[in-house]
Scaffold this motif. Structure first.
Motif, PDB file in Angstrom:
ATOM      1  N   HIS A 142      50.353  37.350  32.226  1.00 20.82           N
ATOM      2  CA  HIS A 142      51.291  37.693  31.170  1.00 20.82           C
ATOM      3  C   HIS A 142      52.584  36.910  31.288  1.00 20.82           C
ATOM      4  N   GLY A 143      52.477  35.752  31.885  1.00 21.67           N
ATOM      5  CA  GLY A 143      53.550  34.768  31.808  1.00 21.67           C
ATOM      6  C   GLY A 143      54.728  35.002  32.704  1.00 21.67           C
ATOM      7  N   MET A 144      54.587  35.790  33.790  1.00 17.79           N
ATOM      8  CA  MET A 144      55.756  36.027  34.624  1.00 17.79           C
ATOM      9  C   MET A 144      55.797  35.134  35.855  1.00 17.79           C
ATOM     10  N   ALA A 145      54.618  34.770  36.365  1.00 23.17           N
ATOM     11  CA  ALA A 145      54.606  34.077  37.647  1.00 23.17           C
ATOM     12  C   ALA A 145      54.608  32.568  37.499  1.00 23.17           C
ATOM     13  N   LEU A 146      53.943  32.102  36.456  1.00 20.60           N
ATOM     14  CA  LEU A 146      53.721  30.666  36.364  1.00 20.60           C
ATOM     15  C   LEU A 146      54.195  30.102  35.043  1.00 20.60           C
ATOM     16  N   ARG A 147      54.431  28.774  35.055  1.00 20.94           N
ATOM     17  CA  ARG A 147      54.686  28.105  33.793  1.00 20.94           C
ATOM     18  C   ARG A 147      53.398  28.132  32.990  1.00 20.94           C
ATOM     19  N   LEU A 148      53.586  28.050  31.669  1.00 26.97           N
ATOM     20  CA  LEU A 148      52.447  28.252  30.781  1.00 26.97           C
ATOM     21  C   LEU A 148      51.336  27.229  30.993  1.00 26.97           C
ATOM     22  N   ALA A 149      51.670  26.021  31.412  1.00 28.70           N
ATOM     23  CA  ALA A 149      50.640  25.001  31.606  1.00 28.70           C
ATOM     24  C   ALA A 149      49.678  25.419  32.721  1.00 28.70           C
ATOM     25  N   GLN A 150      50.231  25.922  33.836  1.00 28.51           N
ATOM     26  CA  GLN A 150      49.366  26.330  34.941  1.00 28.51           C
ATOM     27  C   GLN A 150      48.625  27.609  34.607  1.00 28.51           C
ATOM     28  N   LYS A 151      49.339  28.529  33.962  1.00 29.93           N
ATOM     29  CA  LYS A 151      48.707  29.788  33.589  1.00 29.93           C
ATOM     30  C   LYS A 151      47.508  29.501  32.691  1.00 29.93           C
ATOM     31  N   GLY A 152      47.706  28.593  31.726  1.00 29.39           N
ATOM     32  CA  GLY A 152      46.627  28.246  30.813  1.00 29.39           C
ATOM     33  C   GLY A 152      45.457  27.625  31.541  1.00 29.39           C
ATOM     34  N   ALA A 153      45.746  26.757  32.502  1.00 31.26           N
ATOM     35  CA  ALA A 153      44.681  26.088  33.240  1.00 31.26           C
ATOM     36  C   ALA A 153      43.829  27.109  33.983  1.00 31.26           C
ATOM     37  N   ILE A 154      44.484  28.066  34.671  1.00 33.50           N
ATOM     38  CA  ILE A 154      43.729  29.085  35.407  1.00 33.50           C
ATOM     39  C   ILE A 154      42.937  29.956  34.438  1.00 33.50           C
ATOM     40  N   GLN A 155      43.601  30.333  33.346  1.00 32.18           N
ATOM     41  CA  GLN A 155      42.949  31.205  32.369  1.00 32.18           C
ATOM     42  C   GLN A 155      41.682  30.572  31.821  1.00 32.18           C
ATOM     43  N   ASP A 156      41.728  29.267  31.530  1.00 32.46           N
ATOM     44  CA  ASP A 156      40.543  28.581  31.010  1.00 32.46           C
ATOM     45  C   ASP A 156      39.365  28.751  31.957  1.00 32.46           C
ATOM     46  N   VAL A 157      39.599  28.542  33.275  1.00 33.93           N
ATOM     47  CA  VAL A 157      38.503  28.637  34.236  1.00 33.93           C
ATOM     48  C   VAL A 157      38.005  30.076  34.342  1.00 33.93           C
ATOM     49  N   VAL A 158      38.930  31.020  34.391  1.00 36.81           N
ATOM     50  CA  VAL A 158      38.550  32.428  34.536  1.00 36.81           C
ATOM     51  C   VAL A 158      37.667  32.874  33.373  1.00 36.81           C
ATOM     52  N   THR A 159      38.089  32.541  32.151  1.00 37.39           N
ATOM     53  CA  THR A 159      37.314  33.011  31.009  1.00 37.39           C
ATOM     54  C   THR A 159      35.987  32.267  30.914  1.00 37.39           C
ATOM     55  N   GLU A 160      35.992  31.001  31.338  1.00 46.04           N
ATOM     56  CA  GLU A 160      34.758  30.243  31.349  1.00 46.04           C
ATOM     57  C   GLU A 160      33.767  30.869  32.321  1.00 46.04           C
ATOM     58  N   HIS A 161      34.255  31.205  33.501  1.00 52.91           N
ATOM     59  CA  HIS A 161      33.389  31.801  34.530  1.00 52.91           C
ATOM     60  C   HIS A 161      32.854  33.144  34.060  1.00 52.91           C
ATOM     61  N   PHE A 162      33.736  33.936  33.468  1.00 48.09           N
ATOM     62  CA  PHE A 162      33.342  35.287  33.073  1.00 48.09           C
ATOM     63  C   PHE A 162      32.274  35.252  31.997  1.00 48.09           C
ATOM     64  N   ASN A 163      32.302  34.208  31.164  1.00 44.35           N
ATOM     65  CA  ASN A 163      31.397  34.163  30.024  1.00 44.35           C
ATOM     66  C   ASN A 163      30.230  33.221  30.212  1.00 44.35           C
ATOM     67  N   SER A 164      29.958  32.829  31.459  1.00 43.80           N
ATOM     68  CA  SER A 164      28.819  31.944  31.684  1.00 43.80           C
ATOM     69  C   SER A 164      28.205  32.303  33.020  1.00 43.80           C
ATOM     70  N   ASN A 165      27.303  31.450  33.485  1.00 44.38           N
ATOM     71  CA  ASN A 165      26.666  31.720  34.774  1.00 44.38           C
ATOM     72  C   ASN A 165      27.266  30.918  35.904  1.00 44.38           C
ATOM     73  N   MET A 166      28.486  30.489  35.688  1.00 47.54           N
ATOM     74  CA  MET A 166      29.130  29.672  36.718  1.00 47.54           C
ATOM     75  C   MET A 166      29.147  30.400  38.054  1.00 47.54           C
ATOM     76  N   SER A 167      28.892  29.687  39.145  1.00 44.78           N
ATOM     77  CA  SER A 167      28.922  30.317  40.454  1.00 44.78           C
ATOM     78  C   SER A 167      30.361  30.486  40.908  1.00 44.78           C
ATOM     79  N   SER A 168      30.556  31.445  41.800  1.00 48.52           N
ATOM     80  CA  SER A 168      31.920  31.713  42.266  1.00 48.52           C
ATOM     81  C   SER A 168      32.488  30.511  43.011  1.00 48.52           C
ATOM     82  N   GLN A 169      31.614  29.801  43.753  1.00 46.77           N
ATOM     83  CA  GLN A 169      32.109  28.634  44.481  1.00 46.77           C
ATOM     84  C   GLN A 169      32.647  27.587  43.522  1.00 46.77           C
ATOM     85  N   ASP A 170      31.847  27.311  42.478  1.00 43.45           N
ATOM     86  CA  ASP A 170      32.296  26.325  41.482  1.00 43.45           C
ATOM     87  C   ASP A 170      33.587  26.761  40.832  1.00 43.45           C
ATOM     88  N   ALA A 171      33.648  28.066  40.520  1.00 46.69           N
ATOM     89  CA  ALA A 171      34.839  28.565  39.836  1.00 46.69           C
ATOM     90  C   ALA A 171      36.074  28.332  40.685  1.00 46.69           C
TER      91      ALA A 171
END
Lengths: 291, 416, 307
Positions: free
Chosen positions: B375-404
């Motif tokens: 919710h934008g308190m800890a990180l600048r939006l660029a980094q927050k967005g980068a992490i969010q992309d991976v998290v949502t990608e992992h949650f919605n696919s079969n990506m392995s935790s190691q890859d994530a």
């Protein structure tokens, strides 16, 4: 005085041209320049180099966006034009309910997608809409979960996009059909041509210019499609239905990466140019040739 | 003659009045409890003779507003105040559009350093922590469990105090045909759940190293893999219709008993209240399992560079009102969060808010008070967005935790 | 003779039957498509007439148990709350009434100006050929492909410099500029199919550029002008991006207000009010489509869209 008279057409068109030069081409150049800078949350005018482009192409999400744009635009174009022509031909058959049906096919374009998007989201959601409806009435194994399947979500956007725009394409084709001289059709019928071949060999070829207008309008709409994606899938599941317009807006305004976003805008623009402009140019040359 | 004089007076009055403090405020609190809460501020401002110029731009937690805001800044026409939070405040400061920190004077006079916890205060300061440039209006807590009391009672489940307990309870519920976790899979919601899990599974230090310090080794390390494992497990407890679902529809599922739990910030209370439900009676609230962790989100208003006496006065008045005791109380009762100001009485707040307030103090003393990155308190939006992309990608696919985990580290690195 | 008549009759009935079957198939196909188009509207209307309770617990496609127009009233004029001075509009929530007129004030000039300029441009490009005119037309066409998000920031800067930031005038300017590309396209394609002879004859008679435009071209342009007006009206009335970025607060157009009502972030969503609001916001365009639908087709029929 004579100079004024002779050049009047050019003078009349020059204000519009001047506006175009500044507001379209000038801004494209501005975007191009910014794509060579390190701009983050606000524009920064210090020159940096072409690194933004390298960053752009190293992002998985951008690759997904670009391929989605191609998938979406081609399907959108083909389906809208196909449905548009079919509906136009069917409506051309002198039906009593023509006015009523025409309005039904046209109205989607009148409504803002911000809210119709919600309706579509519910309709396409397996637990709320169509799938649930069919299961409820007895088809227990019916599935329609494209909306939530990463590889298929882009196709739901096609469904909604075609819904919104195909009516307008139908309208311009219907008009085109109606402007064909009845004499030509009568002559063909006397020569023994069947209904199908009258359409395919005579009428449709006369619709080339309509195709041109349809292509321009549809490509314009496809590029613009930000509302559609956000309303239906928020670019998801994950980032699987991401599109360049969404990518650009998010990175420019919500990720404080204006430089990167500009480079994506330039890439989009180059792609469209490379594909559509040759087509348009050849159509224009054709018209001149006919004269 | 008299009439003419009166007319002239009436004519001149506006020119006197226009010296009143004015403030143009950009925000996206346009309906429901949020709008009501903001109305309190508008009314207070008017009572003090201020002229409020409203600039509402709703959409996705501020998405559209950000466009408008940037356009205005670029046009050299920044509003007096805008609803900006977290490191973005400092980002704008770096671009030079915030100084000369008009409200710092008010902050010093009213002694904000003593009225706010040091963490919150630091978020509000620019110029490397020297001057106040933003005012906080609340503290939201992100890492909550919301549960349907009846469903839990019927199945003999208590609010889980560890993730293992939650998994066991979820398995039990699933066997009974109840959806354990109501979720709407939009990128920000996935990130919300993710950070609560990270806090609980990885611990407070882990969270800090990964999401505040951005230590690349922690981001790609084995603890991160464990976090993704738990996320994978949580995915199995959500239902098929979760992708794209709005957060409040998910809350609805809990309200109706179709699902048992939801992980969401404390604004979920508003939904329960609107349906006439009471905490402790119809629904339960407890923090997601962690070691006295507390993920916070502070809504605040940044004050941009503005010239003109009425505008500067407007900014100062606004800032002072925002930190006022009464405003902090009433605003937060409507909004569902708790006051940022430390000395406000919690007597009129509901039980979940009271718990939030006491947890805040405990977490603060144990080092578990951490800024939410989703919710934008800890990180600048660029980094927050980068992490969010991976998290949502992992949650919605079969990506392995190691890859994530690898991808998270790589994405953050690329975005720096 | 009788045999021939019989055969003829048999043929006629056979072909009549065929015609009827074809008609039924025609209606079936048209009907299925109609279903595809109507379903979302049905869902929206039905939802707008339900209470939040019904929406939360019920099924998407079911008709409302009781028809309730409260959400429509609320969408238009705001929520009424009990205050000490009686029932008053709750000032906190957004509603559509004021913004409706902002949109009207913006759309009318923008459509008028862009249409007239488009007609002049189309006329100049086709009836007064000069060097590079095809290239210039291509430049106009090119302008339709520009992604609007890319021009938000430079446009904001330019409007700021011109003193038009946050004003309906600024929005009118923006919409005219980007509408020019389309209006020029439509008008140019229409004029191309109109015979050059009339213009040539008038020129020989000594008529000038503007005289020919007003006396000859405009009178026969009604069909394409209607088309252009319809397209521009729809695009400008439905625009959200420019409205949200270049105007704010009280000067905002209706789509921004609609957006503010519908896309609330962390507060309670009222789907019935949202649906009602969306339909209200779409009514002007719908009216334009219904009424002008006839002219629309006739307009394009007069050879406009053809090259």
């Amino acid at each position: 005085m004579i100079w004024l008279k002779r050049n009047l057409p050019k003078i009349v068109i020059s204000p519009s041209c001047a506006l175009l030069v500044w507001f379209v081409y000038g801004f494209i150049l501005w975007t191009l320049y910014i794509s060579f800078t390190k701009s983050k949350i606000l524009p920064n005018y210090k020159f940096w180099g072409i690194d933004q482009y390298f960053r752009l192409w190293s992002m998985d999400r951008w690759h997904v966006s670009v391929s989605n744009l191609f998938i979406y635009t081609s399907l959108f174009l083909i389906l809208c034009i196909l449905i548009g022509i079919v509906l136009a031909i069917l409506l051309d058959q002198k039906i009593r309910a023509e006015g009523f049906l025409r309005t039904i096919y046209l109205y989607p374009m009148a409504l803002s997608f911000i809210v119709t998007g919600t309706a579509w989201k519910w309709i396409l959601n397996p637990t709320l809409g169509i799938e649930k409806f069919f299961i409820d009435i007895g088809f227990e194994n019916f599935t329609f979960d494209w909306l939530i399947t990463p590889g298929m979500s882009i196709y739901t956007i096609v469904i909604a996009g075609v819904w919104q725009s195909s009516g307008f394409i139908m309208a311009i084709f219907l008009a085109g059909l109606r402007s064909v001289d009845d004499e030509i059709i009568k002559a063909a019928k006397i020569d023994g041509a069947g209904v199908v071949s009258i359409y395919t060999k005579i009428i449709l070829p006369m619709m080339r210019p309509v195709f041109m207008s349809a292509v321009v309008i549809l490509v314009h709409l496809a590029i613009k499609s930000y509302d559609l994606v956000i309303a239906l899938t928020s670019g998801g599941p994950g980032t699987s239905s991401d599109m360049p317009a969404v990518f650009m807006t998010q990175f420019a305004f919500h990720r404080s990466e204006i430089g990167l976003a500009s480079s994506s805008a330039i890439m989009m623009f180059l792609t469209v140019t490379a594909i559509v402009i040759p087509y348009l140019y050849s159509e224009l040359k054709r018209e001149d040739g006919k004269k | 003659m008299k009439k003419i004089l009166i007319a002239i007076y009436i004519f001149l009055i506006p020119s006197f009045v226009s010296a009143a403090p004015t403030a143009e405020v950009l925000h996206w609190w346009t309906s429901g409890g949020e709008a009501k809460a903001l109305q309190v501020l508008k009314d207070d401002f008017a009572k003090q003779g201020g002229v409020w110029k409203d600039m509402p731009v709703a959409g996705g937690g501020g998405d559209a507003a950000m466009q408008t805001l940037k356009a205005r800044i670029v046009a050299n026409d920044a509003p007096a105040a805008a609803q900006i939070k977290g490191p973005t405040i400092q980002e704008y400061d770096e671009e030079g559009v915030v100084s000369p920190y008009n409200i710092n004077e008010v902050a010093q006079k009213e002694g904000w350093d003593k009225l706010l916890s040091s963490q919150v205060a630091n978020h509000m300061k620019c110029e490397d922590g020297k001057s106040y440039c933003a005012a906080p209006v609340n503290i939201h807590r992100i890492d909550w469990f919301w549960a349907n009391k009846k469903v839990l009672d019927d199945n003999g489940i208590k609010m889980p105090t560890s993730w293992a307990e939650f998994n066991a309870a979820a398995d039990k519920l699933q066997a009974k045909g109840i959806i354990p976790l109501a979720h709407g899979s939009q990128p920000w919601q996935d990130a919300t759940v993710f950070e609560a899990v990270a806090l609980g599974v990885g611990g407070n230090d882990f969270y800090k190293k990964a999401f505040v310090d951005l230590d690349l080794n922690t981001l790609g390390g084995s603890t991160m893999v464990k976090v993704f494992d738990q996320m994978r497990k949580l995915k199995s407890y959500t239902d098929q219709g979760s992708p794209g679902r709005d957060w409040n529809v998910a809350t609805g599922m809990v309200m109706e008993g179709k699902a048992a739990f939801q992980i969401m910030g404390d604004w979920a209370k508003g939904e329960f209240a609107a349906a006439g439900m009471e905490p402790g009676k119809d629904y339960l609230c407890s923090p997601t399992p962690s070691n006295s962790g507390y993920l916070y989100n502070v809504d605040s208003f940044i004050f941009y560079k503005n010239a003109g006496k009425d505008k500067v006065e407007g900014q100062k008045l606004l800032a002072s009102l925002m930190m006022g005791k009464n405003f902090q109380k009433v605003f937060n009762i409507y909004k569902g969060s708790i006051p940022a100001r430390l000395d406000v009485s919690m007597a009129d707040f509901d039980m979940c808010a009271k718990k939030s307030n006491s947890d805040l103090k405990t977490a603060g003393s144990k080092g578990g008070l951490l800024p939410s990155f989703a919710h934008g308190m800890a990180l600048r939006l660029a980094q927050k967005g980068a992490i969010q992309d991976v998290v949502t990608e992992h949650f919605n696919s079969n990506m392995s935790s190691q890859d994530a985990a690898k991808k998270v580290a790589a994405a953050v690195k690329a975005s720096l | 003779m009788v045999k021939n008549n019989l055969k003829f009759e048999q043929l006629e009935t056979a072909s009549k039957k065929k015609k009827i079957i074809y008609r039924w198939i025609l209606f079936l196909i048209l009907g299925i498509f109609a279903l595809y188009y109507i379903t979302p509207l049905y869902v929206m209307i039905v939802t707008s007439l339900k209470s939040m309770e019904e929406i939360r617990t019920g099924n998407l496609f079911y008709l409302p148990k009781t028809i309730n127009f409260d959400s429509w009233l609320e969408a238009w004029r705001g929520q009424l709350v009990n205050t000490t001075s009686g029932l008053k509009v709750d000032a906190g929530n957004v509603y559509l009434k004021n913004y409706f007129w902002n949109s009207v004030k913006m759309v009318v000039p923008a459509v008028a100006i862009s249409t007239i300029l488009g007609a002049l441009n189309g006329y100049a490009l086709t009836k007064w050929r000069f060097k590079y005119d095809n290239i210039i037309f291509l430049l106009f066409l090119f302008g339709t492909f520009i992604p609007y998000q890319a021009i938000l920031l430079p446009m904001a800067r330019t409007l700021g410099v011109l003193g038009l930031s946050n004003s309906i005038t600024g929005l009118v300017v923006v919409h005219v500029i980007y509408g020019l590309c389309f209006t020029t396209l439509f008008c140019r394609n229409y004029y191309v199919s109109i015979s050059d002879e009339i213009v040539r004859a008038a020129r020989i008679d000594g008529a000038g550029f503007f005289k020919i435009f007003f006396k000859i071209m405009l009178p026969i342009s009604l069909p394409i002008l209607v088309v252009t007006v319809i397209w521009q009206f729809t695009q400008i009335w439905n625009d959200f991006l420019f409205g949200a970025t270049f105007s704010f607060g009280e000067a905002a157009p209706i789509q921004v207000a609609l957006n503010n009502m519908v896309l609330t972030s962390t507060s309670v969503k009222r789907y019935n009010v949202d649906m009602a609001a969306a339909i209200i916001a779409g009514i002007p365009t719908l009216i334009v489509y219904v009424l002008a639908g006839k002219y629309f087709i006739r307009g394009l029929t007069a050879g406009s869209v053809k090259g």
